[in-house]
Write an enzyme that holds these catalytic residues in place. Structure first.
Site, mmCIF file in Angstrom:
data_model
loop_
_atom_site.group_PDB
_atom_site.id
_atom_site.type_symbol
_atom_site.label_atom_id
_atom_site.label_comp_id
_atom_site.label_asym_id
_atom_site.label_seq_id
_atom_site.Cartn_x
_atom_site.Cartn_y
_atom_site.Cartn_z
ATOM 1 N N LYS A 67 -0.101 0.750 3.381
ATOM 2 C CA LYS A 67 0.945 1.773 3.410
ATOM 3 C C LYS A 67 0.372 3.173 3.184
ATOM 4 C CE LYS A 67 4.907 -1.157 2.692
ATOM 5 N NZ LYS A 67 4.239 -2.479 2.635
HETATM 6 C C1 LIG Z 1 4.535 -3.582 3.364
HETATM 7 C C2 LIG Z 1 3.523 -4.664 3.465
HETATM 8 C C3 LIG Z 1 3.579 -5.622 4.502
HETATM 9 C C4 LIG Z 1 4.691 -5.674 5.515
HETATM 10 O O1 LIG Z 1 4.628 -4.622 6.441
HETATM 11 P P1 LIG Z 1 5.906 -4.264 7.341
HETATM 12 O O2 LIG Z 1 5.556 -2.984 7.987
HETATM 13 O O3 LIG Z 1 7.068 -4.140 6.400
HETATM 14 O O4 LIG Z 1 6.091 -5.380 8.319
HETATM 15 C C5 LIG Z 1 2.564 -6.572 4.558
HETATM 16 N N1 LIG Z 1 1.576 -6.602 3.649
HETATM 17 C C6 LIG Z 1 1.497 -5.699 2.645
HETATM 18 C C7 LIG Z 1 0.394 -5.811 1.648
HETATM 19 C C8 LIG Z 1 2.461 -4.690 2.518
HETATM 20 O O5 LIG Z 1 2.387 -3.807 1.511
#
Ligand SMILES: *Cc1c(COP(=O)(O)O)cnc(C)c1O
Length: 477
Positions: A117
């Site tokens: 993120k």
């Molecule tokens: C947010 C997150 C996801 C999921 O990603 P999306 O964009 O919501 O599909 C997967 N793995 C981790 C470690 C995350 O923080």
């Protein structure tokens, strides 16, 4: 470039108009009016850009196709300020790690909070600061987190002018590492609020505050959730960077396997593919919370209630509905906004589900758009983490393990499979210990983070109390 709502609203805003917003006025999500097409010559040039000038310049090339209301030199400066080796650990920013013939892991998790993120949120922090300064405005971000989103948002916004972050989280429920990451931030513009309750209580409070329109306007409340178009756009870049690293020429195709929750990450892959990046398959991997896998297998999209939403060892994928999914359905239905509206606002709110299995477009999810899917369980995660360690001496986190497990079912000889690594194992150490009998390595800069002083306010799930806290900080009383 102008943007439109997935539900057919007539407005056509530019990028900066939607940067600080969440939903479109009709409750839809914003999408670009069209996808800029990348021809062979451009992709060859971008290959040279990435290998030569680096990721930030590649990001600038891609972003400038979607952003026409920030001067080019300013946008370039924002990209260069964001994607540095200092912040992301390597000059490649998203290096590929080779596992075996045709199988790679793309490292997206070496930013400040060790989850992918950061890739989008770090850019968002710089874009927000830039745009708020231009407008001479302030924004108070109010959010709810169960871990990764909140910490990525706080590390992106800390010290930024014009922005405060009020982040609620369920008291005592995040992993010790995640709590330490967030609560040790001492920046004046970051407020941690631990709520005695569960994640849904936090989310309900955020909704309640946002529904008080007068309060929302007075205190300029905003969000940074995953439906934000700028976040999705930033993620498109690493599909190009991953492709460029896995191939030598543009004739080759690559598949990507993506640990999915709210469908933001893999939707960015869809956008890259629509731009003409030679992607073969987009492999959607879920955990036991398999809303998305169910759709891609059966054509039925069925939102789960809280009793059917499981707490798993890949918690960032524990979702009851996938908030970005509407974007793909919009394309699947050939951008028929009124149909999207009837599915997402009528069918989902009345029946909690819709069914496209009998619709001719459903088969195109795979045949035209390249989507396939699968799910993984706790036992699969443990086995995959163990196997990857034993065969490659690589430790992967639980979310990445979900993707790798599903990826293996869709490998085709001659087409590289790139698995997106969405977090580092140290964030979910408990499960690594369960799988390997040892703790994962901890990056040096996080040594002793659990012992740092903390700044957090613990309170009940009381909307008035949260509002009072925001008002107090903003009014300076
Ligand atoms: C947010 C997150 C996801 C999921 O990603 P999306 O964009 O919501 O599909 C997967 N793995 C981790 C470690 C995350 O923080």
């Amino acid at each position: 470039m102008r943007y439109l709502s997935t539900r057919g609203h007539p407005d056509r805003p530019h990028f900066c108009d939607i940067l600080l917003e969440g939903l479109a006025p009709d409750g839809g999500l914003y999408m670009p009016e069209s996808y800029p097409q990348i021809d062979d010559a451009t992709l060859t040039r971008w290959r040279a850009v990435y290998h030569g000038k680096g990721y930030a310049e590649l990001a600038f090339e891609i972003l400038s196709l979607y952003i026409d209301d920030i001067p080019g030199e300013d946008l370039r400066a924002l990209c260069c300020k964001t994607y540095t080796a200092e912040v992301f650990g390597t000059g490649e920013i998203v290096p590929l790690r080779h596992l075996e013939e045709g199988l790679w892991i793309e490292a997206l998790s070496n930013g400040p909070t060790l989850a992918f993120k950061d890739m989008a949120m770090q850019l968002l922090g710089n874009l927000f600061e830039y745009e708020l300064a231009r407008r001479n405005a302030q924004l108070n971000i109010l959010g709810a987190t169960s871990g990764d989103t909140g910490s990525a948002a706080e590390y992106a916004m800390r010290g930024k002018k014009g922005v405060r972050v009020f982040m609620t989280s369920p008291h005592g429920r995040m992993s010790p590492f995640q709590q330490a990451q967030m609560f040790s931030l001492m920046d004046d513009n970051i407020y941690n609020i631990a709520i005695r309750g569960v994640f849904d209580d936090c989310q309900d409070m955020v909704k309640a505050v946002s529904n008080d329109l007068e309060f929302k306007r007075k205190y300029r409340i905003g969000t940074v959730n995953s439906i934000n178009w700028a976040r999705l756009l930033a993620q498109v870049v690493y599909y190009f960077a991953g492709y460029i690293q896995a191939t030598e020429n543009n004739q080759q195709k690559v598949s990507f396997a993506v640990p999915s929750g709210n469908f933001g990450n893999v939707c960015a892959g869809h956008v890259a593919r629509m731009m003409g990046l030679p992607i073969d398959k987009l492999v959607v991997a879920t955990n036991e919370n398999d809303v998305l896998d169910e759709f891609f297998r059966t054509g039925v999209y069925r939102v789960r209630g809280s009793a059917d939403t499981f707490e798993t060892s890949s918690p960032s994928m524990d979702i009851s509905k996938a908030s970005n999914f509407e974007r793909f359905v919009f394309d699947l239905l050939e951008r028929d906004g009124s149909r999207v509206r009837s599915l997402f606002s009528d069918a989902l709110s009345q029946a909690g589900q819709f069914d496209l299995s009998q619709d001719a477009v459903f088969a195109r999810a795979q045949s035209r758009y390249g989507f396939v899917s699968g799910k993984s369980t706790h036992a699969d995660r443990l086995a995959t983490i163990r196997d990857t360690w034993q065969r490659h001496e690589v430790v992967i986190d639980t979310h990445t393990a979900d993707a790798l497990k599903v990826a293996l079912d869709f490998r085709v000889a001659g087409t590289p499979m790139v698995v997106l690594e969405t977090a580092l194992p140290i964030k979910f150490a408990e499960t690594i210990v369960e799988a390997l009998g040892r703790s994962p390595d901890r990056p040096k800069k996080f040594d002793g983070i659990e012992n740092l002083p903390r700044r957090v306010t613990v309170m009940d799930a009381d909307v008035l109390a949260v509002k009072a806290l925001i008002a107090r900080e903003c009014d300076g009383t």
